[in-house]
Write a protein that holds these residues in place. Sequence first.
Motif, short mmCIF file in Angstrom:
data_model
loop_
_atom_site.label_atom_id
_atom_site.label_comp_id
_atom_site.label_asym_id
_atom_site.label_seq_id
_atom_site.Cartn_x
_atom_site.Cartn_y
_atom_site.Cartn_z
N HIS A 1 0.94 -1.41 -0.07
CA HIS A 1 -0.24 -0.11 0.07
C HIS A 1 0.89 1.22 -0.10
O HIS A 1 0.48 2.21 0.71
CB HIS A 1 -0.91 -0.09 1.32
N GLY A 2 1.77 1.50 -0.68
CA GLY A 2 2.67 2.51 -1.13
C GLY A 2 3.62 3.02 0.07
O GLY A 2 4.19 4.04 0.20
N CYS A 3 3.72 1.88 0.93
CA CYS A 3 4.62 2.20 2.32
C CYS A 3 6.20 2.12 1.66
O CYS A 3 6.73 0.76 2.16
CB CYS A 3 4.19 1.36 3.20
N ARG A 4 6.70 2.95 0.95
CA ARG A 4 8.21 2.75 0.47
C ARG A 4 9.13 2.33 1.69
O ARG A 4 10.01 1.52 1.57
CB ARG A 4 8.50 3.75 -0.34
N THR A 5 8.89 3.40 2.79
CA THR A 5 10.00 3.14 3.75
C THR A 5 9.89 1.81 4.38
O THR A 5 10.85 1.35 4.66
CB THR A 5 9.88 4.30 4.84
N ALA A 6 8.83 1.36 4.49
CA ALA A 6 8.66 -0.07 5.15
C ALA A 6 9.33 -1.16 4.36
O ALA A 6 9.90 -2.01 4.80
CB ALA A 6 7.02 -0.37 5.64
#
Length: 221
Positions: free
Chosen positions: A12-17
Motif C-alpha cells: 500500500h505505497g509504504c516505501r520506507t517499510a
Amino acid sequence: MAQRLIAIGDIHGCRTALKTLLEAIDPQRDDLLVFLGDIVDRGPDSKGVIDDLIELGGRTQLVGILGNHEEMMLEVLRHGGDHHTWLRCGGVETLESYGFDGNLDFLSAEHNAFLDSLGDYFQADEFFFTHAAYEPDVPLDAQDVDRLRWYSLTAGIPGPHQSGLTAVVGHTANRSGEIVDVGHLICLDTYCYGGGWLTAMEMKTRTVWQANQRGELRQNG
C-alpha cells in the motif's frame, strides 16, 4: 528450485517499510519473492514502491499478485471507470506520488509492463498465493476473480482448498499487526499503511520479518 520462498503482504505505497524489509531480507538471485497484491494506494509513495519492485526484479525472482487496489486503479486509468471509489480508497495518494497533473496517461511503459505482469494466483511447493481468498471446492484455474481479489476474511475464513495446498493471502488487514495462521490459510496483511507492519514470511522455515513506516524492524528468526 528457489533457495528461499518469501511471501510479502500488502505494501500500500509504504516505501520506507518496504526498503527496511528488503534490507533485512537481502534477496539473492535464487530466492523467489511473492508479493500478495495491493502494492498501491493509501500509503504515500506507490510510484516509488513500483520503481523499487522493478529494480528488485532485475536481481532476484519476483512474482506479483493483482490486488483489488490495482484492479481499481487500472479500471480508472485504462478503461475510464468511475474514479470515486478508487479515490476514496487511497487513489488520491497514488496520484500524488506520480505528480498527477490531470492527464490520466501518466504510467510509464515500465510501470505498465509491471502491472501487466501481475497474476491472479501463483503456486509453489505446497503453497498457493492469491490476494484475498478462494473457493475451497473450485480448482485454482477456475476461481472467480472477485473472490480472489475482494473477499474479506471477516466474512468467514474459507475451508481448506481441494488441492491440499496451504493458502497464503493478504487483503484483510489485521490491525493488531499479527499474522493470521489457521493452518490451511495464512494471512500476511498486517496493516502497514495504518500504522502497523509490512510482513514477509519465508514459507519453508516460517521466518518472519516485519517493518513499519518509521523504519523499525522486528524479526522472529
